[in-house]
Design a protein around this motif. Structure first.
Motif, short mmCIF file in Angstrom:
data_model
loop_
_atom_site.label_atom_id
_atom_site.label_comp_id
_atom_site.label_asym_id
_atom_site.label_seq_id
_atom_site.Cartn_x
_atom_site.Cartn_y
_atom_site.Cartn_z
N GLN A 28 84.90 -63.97 -39.27
CA GLN A 28 85.63 -64.45 -38.10
C GLN A 28 84.73 -65.26 -37.18
N SER A 103 90.39 -63.78 -31.83
CA SER A 103 90.76 -62.38 -32.08
C SER A 103 89.55 -61.46 -32.17
N LEU A 104 88.36 -62.01 -32.43
CA LEU A 104 87.17 -61.18 -32.55
C LEU A 104 86.83 -60.50 -31.24
N ASP A 107 88.69 -57.38 -30.81
CA ASP A 107 88.31 -56.27 -31.70
C ASP A 107 87.39 -55.28 -31.01
N ALA A 159 80.66 -57.45 -40.69
CA ALA A 159 81.51 -57.08 -39.57
C ALA A 159 80.69 -56.67 -38.36
N ARG A 163 80.58 -58.40 -34.57
CA ARG A 163 80.90 -57.66 -33.35
C ARG A 163 79.74 -57.68 -32.36
N LYS A 210 86.87 -50.73 -36.13
CA LYS A 210 86.59 -51.35 -34.86
C LYS A 210 86.81 -50.32 -33.76
N THR A 212 88.58 -50.66 -31.26
CA THR A 212 90.01 -50.67 -30.94
C THR A 212 90.80 -49.82 -31.94
N ASP A 213 90.37 -49.77 -33.19
CA ASP A 213 91.02 -48.90 -34.18
C ASP A 213 90.88 -47.43 -33.78
#
Length: 310
Positions: A28, A103-104, A107, A159, A163, A210, A212-213
């Motif tokens: 991303q 969108s990153l 996250d 990933a 981040r 993430k 957020t997850d």
């Protein structure tokens, strides 16, 4: 330029121009080091990404709408918003760029209460020169990490690099997120929240989680989740996830059967650790021995002196 970026209109002022672009694509995001041995004016259509830069040398002037920024050596800057056309002048410059999918940012953080839409940057310049320097330093470290032949490539490693880039960007540039917990966040940061979050992490350690997850699984905001981990465990959700993955890596090394091709490097990459040296440092701090010792075991035959393992 059109193939790599967007529709661009150039007006050259150099007899022997040179443009060199070195790219390190992630998922991303994309890191670039661009050499401009030329002087030109340009206008460009929207890129669809956040395009940030660090001026290593040279001089530039960028504009978007009525906003114009003069960039000097050492400056960090936001060249363009995803949906905005832009233009400017470049004169014999060396610039490090980071192209980031909008969108990153979402996250790793949430908007302040009442702010709708995706997480956005609000200004083209950092909070301060120091914040800009810290952003540039972090981007340089990430670039070295992803381009180094010593870095083991894996989805989890990529990933985490992305981040880190997003976190550095939000720390450096004014944006729509809120870092301080609200009254509701403080109320929600109770042990039940922590239990739901810890359970989710321990059930999904192999997944590309993430923050957020995890917050969604715990049914609270990101701020409440982070406060719960600080309040009850004196850590962060992502650091706790790293510790869980480290223990899984320990179990995999401990249970490995000689001759089946298991190495420290492969195990480290599988659990999201970018380099064997970083993994070894964390492993020794946690378990008191280097990972290779766990892999070979006390009763197994150690490799011959000088032989590299994994």
């Amino acid at each position: 330029m059109r193939e790599q970026y967007t529709s661009v209109r150039l007006k050259m002022h150099s007899e022997h121009p040179l443009l060199r672009i070195l790219q390190e694509p992630l998922r991303q995001a994309r890191l670039e080091r661009v050499t401009f041995r030329l002087h030109y004016d340009f206008t460009a259509d929207p890129l669809g990404v956040l395009f940030l830069g660090h001026m290593r040398s040279g001089r530039c002037r960028f504009r978007s709408g009525r906003d114009e920024v003069h960039v000097r050596q050492g400056d960090a800057f936001l060249l363009s918003q995803p949906d905005a056309s832009f233009g400017g002048m470049v004169d014999s410059a060396l610039i490090d760029f980071a192209a980031v999918e909008p969108s990153l940012l979402g996250d790793i953080a949430q908007n302040a209460p009442g702010v709708r839409g995706p997480v956005r940057l609000l200004e083209r310049q950092p909070f301060s020169p120091l914040a800009g320097a810290q952003w540039a330093h972090t981007v340089g470290l990430i670039h070295e990490l992803v381009s180094s032949p010593l870095t083991v490539k894996s989805p989890l490693v990529t990933a985490q690099a992305e981040r880190l880039l997003a976190a550095a960007t939000l720390a450096a540039f004014p944006n729509t997120t809120l870092t301080d917990p609200t009254i509701e966040d403080r109320r929600d940061a109770h042990p039940a929240t922590l239990y739901r979050a810890v359970t989710y992490i321990e059930e999904h350690p192999r997944e590309d989680l993430k923050v957020t997850d995890i917050a969604r699984a715990a049914r609270v905001s990101v701020r409440a989740l982070q406060l719960a981990f600080r309040r009850h465990l004196d850590t962060t959700p992502m650091r706790y996830l790293r510790e869980v993955r480290l223990h899984h890596a320990h179990e995999e090394l401990r249970d490995a059967i000689p001759g089946q091709g298991v190495t420290v490097t492969s195990v480290a990459a599988r659990w999201g650790f970018s380099t064997p040296s970083r993994f070894s440092t964390l492993y020794r701090q946690t378990f008191g021995v280097p990972p290779v010792q766990t892999l070979w075991g006390e009763r197994r035959v150690l490799p011959p002196s000088g032989q590299t393992v994994g």
